[in-house]
Design a protein around this motif. Structure first.
Motif, PDB file in Angstrom:
ATOM      1  N   UNK A  60       0.835  -1.208   0.000  1.00  0.00           N
ATOM      2  CA  UNK A  60       0.000   0.000   0.000  1.00  0.00           C
ATOM      3  C   UNK A  60       0.867   1.254   0.000  1.00  0.00           C
ATOM      4  N   UNK A  61       1.953   1.240   0.778  1.00  0.00           N
ATOM      5  CA  UNK A  61       2.834   2.405   0.839  1.00  0.00           C
ATOM      6  C   UNK A  61       3.513   2.665  -0.498  1.00  0.00           C
ATOM      7  N   UNK A  62       3.973   1.610  -1.146  1.00  0.00           N
ATOM      8  CA  UNK A  62       4.646   1.781  -2.439  1.00  0.00           C
ATOM      9  C   UNK A  62       3.663   2.279  -3.494  1.00  0.00           C
ATOM     10  N   UNK A  63       2.432   1.785  -3.451  1.00  0.00           N
ATOM     11  CA  UNK A  63       1.429   2.151  -4.462  1.00  0.00           C
ATOM     12  C   UNK A  63       0.616   3.374  -4.076  1.00  0.00           C
ATOM     13  N   UNK A  64       1.078   4.140  -3.087  1.00  0.00           N
ATOM     14  CA  UNK A  64       0.321   5.317  -2.648  1.00  0.00           C
ATOM     15  C   UNK A  64       0.019   6.301  -3.771  1.00  0.00           C
TER      16      UNK A  64
END
Length: 315
Positions: A60-64
């Motif tokens: 989720x953090x990478x695809x923010x």
């Protein structure tokens, strides 16, 4: 072809057996060790739960930027009502500027995870270097180094981090350095004890008798044997680093230009969310910090149990 012709024909030479180089043997041993480690790790249900949770949060953090977009951090681009309660449009409500708290929570994961990983890596690197040097050389050098380590150990880590974050410029790197240079003494103590235990083994004496110097002994024999301990200490230290980062940001010592979970709690306090009862502003970042810290702790305990089964960590 007659029998006489067959006897006169030269025998066919068999191809020489393929020799295995030292590099290929080392790669094979590493693959076998990783396979054994994964088989042992899979036996820990809590560790698998923590690893799965971290994988989801990291994804989720990478695809923010794809999930919520970059505009969610902008105050001028906010379209919601200030401090609005959760709704279908804003599942976690809005902040005092009308920004989506869900989008801020997703963006905050990037900073919190980055600070936790880098700060823990810096702390473990310093502790490993100090522990190996003190355990290997001993004598006056070890005494001086360990007295400095004891001084850092008895001083509250948070207080030292606050002092460093106060005197340095306010940025993410300042927080990373402040956490890293104040939380290494525990690792140094553990690594020093393990180094002393490793250097008492007979193969260390053989390596020295064959001409191995200090660098050879420390890098080829001591360091590989303390790496399992270092790995377990790293996973356990990440959760502490994330909590410390959240505390520094909550105290207003973080970078005000970035979004982090601790910074969200600081903004909620300044907006009066505690006194006005806006629980949706306080609960999401606090729960996110607790979940990530718990996930890293579960992973660290599982890694520690696999690398040292005598600890008897529950599965």
């Amino acid at each position: 072809m007659t029998l006489a012709d067959a006897e006169q024909q030269e025998p066919t030479e068999l191809p020489p057996p393929r020799t295995r180089t030292a590099a290929s043997l080392a790669r094979q041993r590493r693959r076998a060790a990783l396979a054994r480690f994964w088989r042992g790790y899979r036996a820990h249900r809590a560790g698998l739960i923590g690893l799965g949770g971290l994988a989801v949060i990291a994804l989720v953090a990478v695809a923010a930027p794809l999930l919520v977009g970059d505009h969610v951090r902008s105050v001028t681009a906010a379209t919601g009502a200030p401090l609005a309660a959760p709704s279908p449009r804003y599942p976690l409500g809005t902040d005092q500027f009308g920004r989506s708290l869900l989008g801020l929570l997703v963006w905050g994961a990037r900073v919190s995870l980055t600070v936790g990983l880098l700060a823990a890596a810096l702390s473990v690197a310093i502790g490993t270097l100090v522990g190996v040097v003190a355990g290997h050389f001993g004598g006056v050098l070890s005494t001086v180094v360990m007295r400095v380590t004891d001084w850092f150990l008895v001083m509250p880590t948070l207080v030292l981090a606050i002092v460093l974050a106060t005197v340095m410029s306010r940025s993410v790197w300042t927080v990373i350095i402040a956490i890293g240079v104040t939380s290494w003494p525990t690792t140094a103590r553990l690594v020093r004890a393990q180094t002393i235990a490793v250097e008492s083994r007979p193969y260390i004496e053989r390596a020295r008798a064959l001409g191995g110097g200090h660098r050879h002994v420390m890098t080829r024999h001591v360091l590989p044997n303390v790496m399992p301990l270092v790995l377990a200490q790293t996973t356990l230290g990440i959760s502490a680093a994330i909590l410390t980062e959240a505390t520094l940001a909550f105290l207003g010592l973080g970078d005000p230009t970035v979004v982090s979970w601790g910074g969200m709690l600081q903004d909620a306090r300044e907006a009066g969310a505690v006194s006005s009862g806006h629980w949706w502003y306080l609960a999401p970042p606090g729960i996110a910090i607790a979940v990530v810290a718990l996930a890293f702790t579960l992973c660290g305990r599982a890694v520690e149990s696999v690398l040292n089964p005598r600890l008897g960590v529950g599965r």
